[in-house]
Design a protein around this motif. Sequence first.
Motif, PDB file in Angstrom:
ATOM      1  N   LEU A   1       0.819  -1.212   0.000  1.00  0.00           N
ATOM      2  CA  LEU A   1       0.000   0.000   0.000  1.00  0.00           C
ATOM      3  C   LEU A   1       0.854   1.264   0.000  1.00  0.00           C
ATOM      4  O   LEU A   1       0.381   2.338  -0.380  1.00  0.00           O
ATOM      5  N   GLU A   2       2.083   1.134   0.428  1.00  0.00           N
ATOM      6  CA  GLU A   2       2.947   2.303   0.609  1.00  0.00           C
ATOM      7  C   GLU A   2       3.209   3.002  -0.721  1.00  0.00           C
ATOM      8  O   GLU A   2       3.615   2.376  -1.699  1.00  0.00           O
ATOM      9  N   GLY A   3       2.934   4.302  -0.729  1.00  0.00           N
ATOM     10  CA  GLY A   3       3.212   5.115  -1.906  1.00  0.00           C
ATOM     11  C   GLY A   3       2.117   5.132  -2.953  1.00  0.00           C
ATOM     12  O   GLY A   3       2.198   5.911  -3.912  1.00  0.00           O
ATOM     13  N   LEU A   4       1.081   4.307  -2.796  1.00  0.00           N
ATOM     14  CA  LEU A   4      -0.017   4.322  -3.759  1.00  0.00           C
ATOM     15  C   LEU A   4      -0.834   5.605  -3.615  1.00  0.00           C
ATOM     16  O   LEU A   4      -1.053   6.092  -2.517  1.00  0.00           O
ATOM     17  N   LYS A   5      -1.282   6.136  -4.735  1.00  0.00           N
ATOM     18  CA  LYS A   5      -2.199   7.272  -4.722  1.00  0.00           C
ATOM     19  C   LYS A   5      -3.606   6.695  -4.872  1.00  0.00           C
ATOM     20  O   LYS A   5      -3.916   6.051  -5.874  1.00  0.00           O
ATOM     21  N   MET A   6      -4.466   6.946  -3.870  1.00  0.00           N
ATOM     22  CA  MET A   6      -5.784   6.326  -3.855  1.00  0.00           C
ATOM     23  C   MET A   6      -6.871   7.333  -3.553  1.00  0.00           C
ATOM     24  O   MET A   6      -6.719   8.176  -2.670  1.00  0.00           O
ATOM     25  N   ARG A   7      -7.972   7.208  -4.268  1.00  0.00           N
ATOM     26  CA  ARG A   7      -9.152   8.011  -3.973  1.00  0.00           C
ATOM     27  C   ARG A   7      -9.964   7.265  -2.909  1.00  0.00           C
ATOM     28  O   ARG A   7     -10.448   6.172  -3.138  1.00  0.00           O
ATOM     29  N   MET A   8     -10.106   7.863  -1.737  1.00  0.00           N
ATOM     30  CA  MET A   8     -10.934   7.304  -0.670  1.00  0.00           C
ATOM     31  C   MET A   8     -11.294   8.426   0.296  1.00  0.00           C
ATOM     32  O   MET A   8     -10.416   9.020   0.916  1.00  0.00           O
ATOM     33  N   PRO A   9     -12.574   8.749   0.444  1.00  0.00           N
ATOM     34  CA  PRO A   9     -12.976   9.852   1.330  1.00  0.00           C
ATOM     35  C   PRO A   9     -13.126   9.404   2.779  1.00  0.00           C
ATOM     36  O   PRO A   9     -13.027   8.219   3.110  1.00  0.00           O
ATOM     37  N   GLY A  10     -13.393  10.372   3.645  1.00  0.00           N
ATOM     38  CA  GLY A  10     -13.815  10.090   5.004  1.00  0.00           C
ATOM     39  C   GLY A  10     -12.758   9.470   5.901  1.00  0.00           C
ATOM     40  O   GLY A  10     -11.542   9.576   5.676  1.00  0.00           O
ATOM     41  N   LEU A  11     -13.234   8.811   6.941  1.00  0.00           N
ATOM     42  CA  LEU A  11     -12.354   8.205   7.937  1.00  0.00           C
ATOM     43  C   LEU A  11     -11.521   7.079   7.345  1.00  0.00           C
ATOM     44  O   LEU A  11     -10.370   6.872   7.742  1.00  0.00           O
TER      45      LEU A  11
ATOM     46  N   ILE B   1      -4.238   8.452 -10.304  1.00  0.00           N
ATOM     47  CA  ILE B   1      -4.351   7.668  -9.070  1.00  0.00           C
ATOM     48  C   ILE B   1      -4.066   6.211  -9.406  1.00  0.00           C
ATOM     49  O   ILE B   1      -4.225   5.783 -10.556  1.00  0.00           O
ATOM     50  N   ASP B   2      -3.604   5.457  -8.415  1.00  0.00           N
ATOM     51  CA  ASP B   2      -3.265   4.048  -8.606  1.00  0.00           C
ATOM     52  C   ASP B   2      -4.375   3.122  -8.134  1.00  0.00           C
ATOM     53  O   ASP B   2      -4.367   1.927  -8.449  1.00  0.00           O
ATOM     54  N   ALA B   3      -5.286   3.660  -7.359  1.00  0.00           N
ATOM     55  CA  ALA B   3      -6.344   2.839  -6.781  1.00  0.00           C
ATOM     56  C   ALA B   3      -7.522   3.736  -6.411  1.00  0.00           C
ATOM     57  O   ALA B   3      -7.368   4.954  -6.254  1.00  0.00           O
ATOM     58  N   THR B   4      -8.668   3.127  -6.269  1.00  0.00           N
ATOM     59  CA  THR B   4      -9.849   3.877  -5.868  1.00  0.00           C
ATOM     60  C   THR B   4     -10.869   2.955  -5.234  1.00  0.00           C
ATOM     61  O   THR B   4     -10.909   1.760  -5.532  1.00  0.00           O
ATOM     62  N   GLU B   5     -11.667   3.491  -4.358  1.00  0.00           N
ATOM     63  CA  GLU B   5     -12.910   2.826  -3.988  1.00  0.00           C
ATOM     64  C   GLU B   5     -14.019   3.724  -4.499  1.00  0.00           C
ATOM     65  O   GLU B   5     -13.866   4.939  -4.601  1.00  0.00           O
TER      66      GLU B   5
END
Length: 372
Positions: free
Chosen positions: A174-184, A213-217
């Motif tokens: 997970l380290e260094g990944l750019k991810m779209r994820m809001p909130g807590l 981004i590299d990942a998203t939820e």
Amino acid sequence: MQLKSLAAAIAMTSAATGLGLATALDNPAHAQETYEWKMVTSWPKNFPGVGQGPERLAELVEKMSDGRLTIEVYGAGQLVPGFEVFDAVAEGTAEMGHSASYYWKGKAPAAQFFAAVPFGMNAQEMNAWLQYGGGIELWNELYDQFGVEVMTAGASGVQMGGWFNKEINSVKDLEGLKMRMPGLGGEVMSRMGTAIVNMPGGEIFTSLQSGAIDATEWIGPYNDLAFGLHQAADYYYYPGWHEPTVMFEAIVNEDAYNELPADLQAILQTAVHDVNLSVLNEYTARNNDALQTLVEEHGVELRRFPDDVLAEAKKHSQAVVQELAETNEMAKKIYDSYSAFQDKVENYHAISEQAYYNARNPDGDTTTTQQQ
């Protein structure tokens, strides 16, 4: 004697009718006034599930009020950007909005409790807390300072863990990944080494496809398939520990709401209550078919998060939620109510919902189409 009594009764009725007619003529019936509202949302117009909920709400209100209250629905960016819905409603640019409260954490950090809490309550539990555990009263108390009324207007159910452009075999991945994820959940991922990027749903696909981004939820299979996220990332992870549900909100400008007569207020509340259930039902009905399509037709690689990732996420989640509770007195008040209700409902669900799932699936994870 009977004839005199009958004549007196007729006279009294006629007088009362005349008085009522005179009053109606002198003061045109408030109940017959019409109201035209605008509703801004954080979702693409008519997007499956969350985007169609506001459309259903507007349709129900118009029908039940016989056209006395009409609501025009705007998708994100049509009238205001998706992340400016709250301000638009508070300022009266629109009378109503549909969104998720964790987008307003900059204004009211405690609002995140009402959207999604990592490893927190699911949709069934949240609805119970909000309706019967004092949750909606606390939510409105929080929003009072902004002149906004709030009602629960849908739920996603347990979401997926997200799309990744590489396999996640340990926390180090997970380290260094750019991810779209809001909130807590985004704060938790940040503490696990991920760089969090926030953006409205409509920008996710191009950002993932371009490598911004590299990942998203997003939400789950139903919406993720509609966005075509499988075309931009190969790996699809579960469970959605970060969002055991997202509760969607209908927010209403307080002045506009108070201008409505009581019957239209009741109609609006009833329509929102219907949408709250129908949105969750739609996700429950559609997610499995969409997941099968993603796996069987598009070759998506479905993966369960490794145990160490889930354990690390849970550890950080506890810290993040506790820190939020200490933000201010109101946050502590909401946290105390939320956590006390979760403790109680978990105790009961251990011998009801969870016990039933265990009995129904004694071998544990029985995913078939999902696991290769």
